[in-house]
Design a protein around this motif. Structure first.
Motif, short mmCIF file in Angstrom:
data_model
loop_
_atom_site.label_atom_id
_atom_site.label_comp_id
_atom_site.label_asym_id
_atom_site.label_seq_id
_atom_site.Cartn_x
_atom_site.Cartn_y
_atom_site.Cartn_z
N UNK A 157 0.84 -1.20 0.00
CA UNK A 157 0.00 0.00 0.00
C UNK A 157 0.87 1.25 0.00
N UNK A 158 1.92 1.23 0.80
CA UNK A 158 2.82 2.39 0.88
C UNK A 158 3.48 2.68 -0.46
N UNK A 159 4.01 1.63 -1.09
CA UNK A 159 4.70 1.82 -2.37
C UNK A 159 3.72 2.26 -3.45
N UNK A 160 2.51 1.71 -3.42
CA UNK A 160 1.51 2.08 -4.43
C UNK A 160 1.08 3.54 -4.27
N UNK A 161 0.79 3.93 -3.05
CA UNK A 161 0.33 5.29 -2.79
C UNK A 161 1.40 6.32 -3.14
N UNK A 162 2.64 6.02 -2.78
CA UNK A 162 3.73 6.96 -3.04
C UNK A 162 4.35 6.78 -4.41
N UNK A 163 3.88 5.78 -5.16
CA UNK A 163 4.45 5.47 -6.46
C UNK A 163 5.95 5.21 -6.37
N UNK A 164 6.37 4.68 -5.22
CA UNK A 164 7.78 4.33 -5.01
C UNK A 164 8.71 5.52 -4.82
N UNK A 165 8.15 6.71 -4.65
CA UNK A 165 8.98 7.91 -4.53
C UNK A 165 8.79 8.57 -3.17
N UNK A 166 9.82 9.27 -2.67
CA UNK A 166 9.69 9.97 -1.39
C UNK A 166 8.66 11.10 -1.49
N UNK A 167 8.00 11.39 -0.39
CA UNK A 167 7.04 12.49 -0.32
C UNK A 167 7.58 13.53 0.66
N UNK A 168 7.89 14.74 0.19
CA UNK A 168 8.40 15.78 1.09
C UNK A 168 7.28 16.34 1.96
N UNK A 169 7.66 16.92 3.09
CA UNK A 169 6.66 17.50 3.98
C UNK A 169 6.10 18.81 3.45
N UNK A 170 6.85 19.47 2.58
CA UNK A 170 6.37 20.73 2.02
C UNK A 170 6.71 21.92 2.90
N UNK A 171 6.06 23.06 2.66
CA UNK A 171 6.37 24.29 3.39
C UNK A 171 6.16 24.20 4.90
N UNK A 172 5.32 23.25 5.34
CA UNK A 172 5.02 23.15 6.77
C UNK A 172 6.05 22.33 7.54
N UNK A 173 7.14 21.93 6.87
CA UNK A 173 8.13 21.07 7.52
C UNK A 173 8.72 21.71 8.77
N UNK A 174 8.87 23.03 8.76
CA UNK A 174 9.47 23.72 9.91
C UNK A 174 8.62 23.54 11.17
N UNK A 175 7.33 23.30 10.99
CA UNK A 175 6.45 23.15 12.15
C UNK A 175 6.68 21.88 12.94
N UNK A 176 7.25 20.85 12.30
CA UNK A 176 7.47 19.58 13.00
C UNK A 176 8.95 19.21 13.09
N UNK A 177 9.82 20.10 12.64
CA UNK A 177 11.26 19.81 12.68
C UNK A 177 11.73 19.50 14.09
N UNK A 178 11.12 20.17 15.08
CA UNK A 178 11.51 19.99 16.47
C UNK A 178 11.37 18.54 16.93
N UNK A 179 10.39 17.83 16.35
CA UNK A 179 10.13 16.47 16.78
C UNK A 179 11.28 15.53 16.45
N UNK A 180 11.96 15.79 15.34
CA UNK A 180 13.07 14.91 14.96
C UNK A 180 14.44 15.46 15.27
N UNK A 181 14.57 16.80 15.27
CA UNK A 181 15.90 17.41 15.42
C UNK A 181 16.04 18.34 16.62
#
Length: 349
Positions: A157-181
């Protein structure tokens, strides 16, 4: 006729003997603790050997890196601990991590506010865990078979939905950066701070420890894993307990996915591949019995630290990733072998 007369003990001699006796008692107590907590001794030995082999091993920056790595697989291991305590297994956690990661990233890239995107990822993990639980409790499928099937389905399901390609978080990535970094409690120029993933891992571990050791639900988990028929006759809803364990495992996989995606600011369809083996490894190394009813989260936390430290040390020493898999496999086999020997001695008493 000569009589043996014991010389009187002076106050100073009495104090010396008392101190010696106290010292010996403390040594014996420490030795018993090390025997009872061999996994902790193994971690201490690993840290000492690592420092001897590489001076960079115990630096503050490297310790923070090891702790961050341990947190991701450790969170998976917490969910796996609940499952294995019920005498089950969850081979799908790596794929569920990838599925929740893609769902979270897709929502973020579509402009969904990050709190709702996080909730969506948690629901995906819980729903997939619920499917596992239903297949096992209602469909009467073996946990190995059910979760193996879910591993393949979720990855597909994951590979099909993403068509085997990474999906970026987009402009809102800065809002959750704290969770990982992000880090907390940093002291400029002295202490870089505690990584947020480590704090999340610690919070979940404490909560899981409390639930397992100090609640009726936790006691039911152990009872079901130790003897499901006796637990059922005692009035414990065994099906619900087993079902809930897989839901918890799915939620933990989703939490780990949030950290992975936030750290990389994108979701890779293959994220989490092989993580199920690491999760099982740290639980088994931590002393939780694969036959259920014995173990706990404390050992899982130490197991996560051992695996992360070992991987980090092997990387510092330039050992290839392929050889690292051999070492990890041998450690798992050794842990299971020691568990079986310990169980055999217990039965022979």
């Amino acid at each position: 006729m000569d009589n043996d007369v014991t010389a009187p003990t002076t106050p100073d001699q009495a104090l010396e003997r008392g101190a010696a006796t106290t010292g010996q008692a403390r040594l014996r107590t420490a030795f018993r603790l090390l025997q009872a907590n061999g996994i902790l001794l193994a971690l201490i030995v690993l840290l000492v050997v690592g420092f001897a082999l590489s001076r960079n091993f115990l630096t503050v920056g490297n310790i923070a890196n090891v702790a961050r790595q341990a947190s991701i697989v450790g969170i998976l291991g917490i969910g796996m601990t609940f499952v294995i305590l019920t005498a089950g297994i969850d081979l799908s956690v790596g794929s569920l991590l990838g599925l929740a990661a893609i769902g979270f990233a897709a929502a973020m890239s579509a402009g969904v506010p990050w709190p709702l995107a996080i909730l969506l990822a948690l629901l995906i993990g819980a729903a997939a865990g619920a499917v596992n639980g239903l297949g096992i409790t209602r469909g009467r499928l073996q946990p190995f078979i059910m979760t193996l099937g879910m591993l393949v389905i979720a990855r597909g399901v994951t590979m099909t939905f993403a068509n085997g390609k990474p999906i970026p978080l987009g402009p809102s990535a800065a809002g959750v950066d704290w969770l990982g970094n992000g880090t907390l409690l940093a002291i400029p120029g002295t202490f870089p701070g505690i990584p947020v993933p480590v704090l999340v891992f610690a919070g979940l571990a404490i909560a899981a420890w409390f639930v397992l050791r100090h609640t009726t639900y936790g006691r039911a988990i152990y009872a079901v894993g130790d003897n499901p028929e006796a637990a059922r006759l005692a009035g414990i809803p065994t099906r619900r307990i087993v079902f809930s364990a897989y839901v918890i495992s799915g939620i933990c996989a989703a939490i780990a996915a949030l950290i992975v995606v936030a750290r990389l600011t994108s979701a890779e369809p293959r994220a989490g591949e092989g993580f199920e083996l690491d999760a099982i490894a740290i639980v088994v190394i931590g002393g939780t019995s694969l036959f259920g009813g014995e173990g706990g989260v404390g050992g899982t936390v130490i197991g996560a630290a051992i695996v992360a430290a070992m991987n980090n040390l092997l990387n510092l020493l330039g050992v290839s990733p392929f050889s690292q898999q051999i070492v990890k496999g041998l450690i798992i086999l050794g842990a299971v072998f020691l568990e079986r020997r310990s169980a055999g001695r217990g039965e022979g008493r």
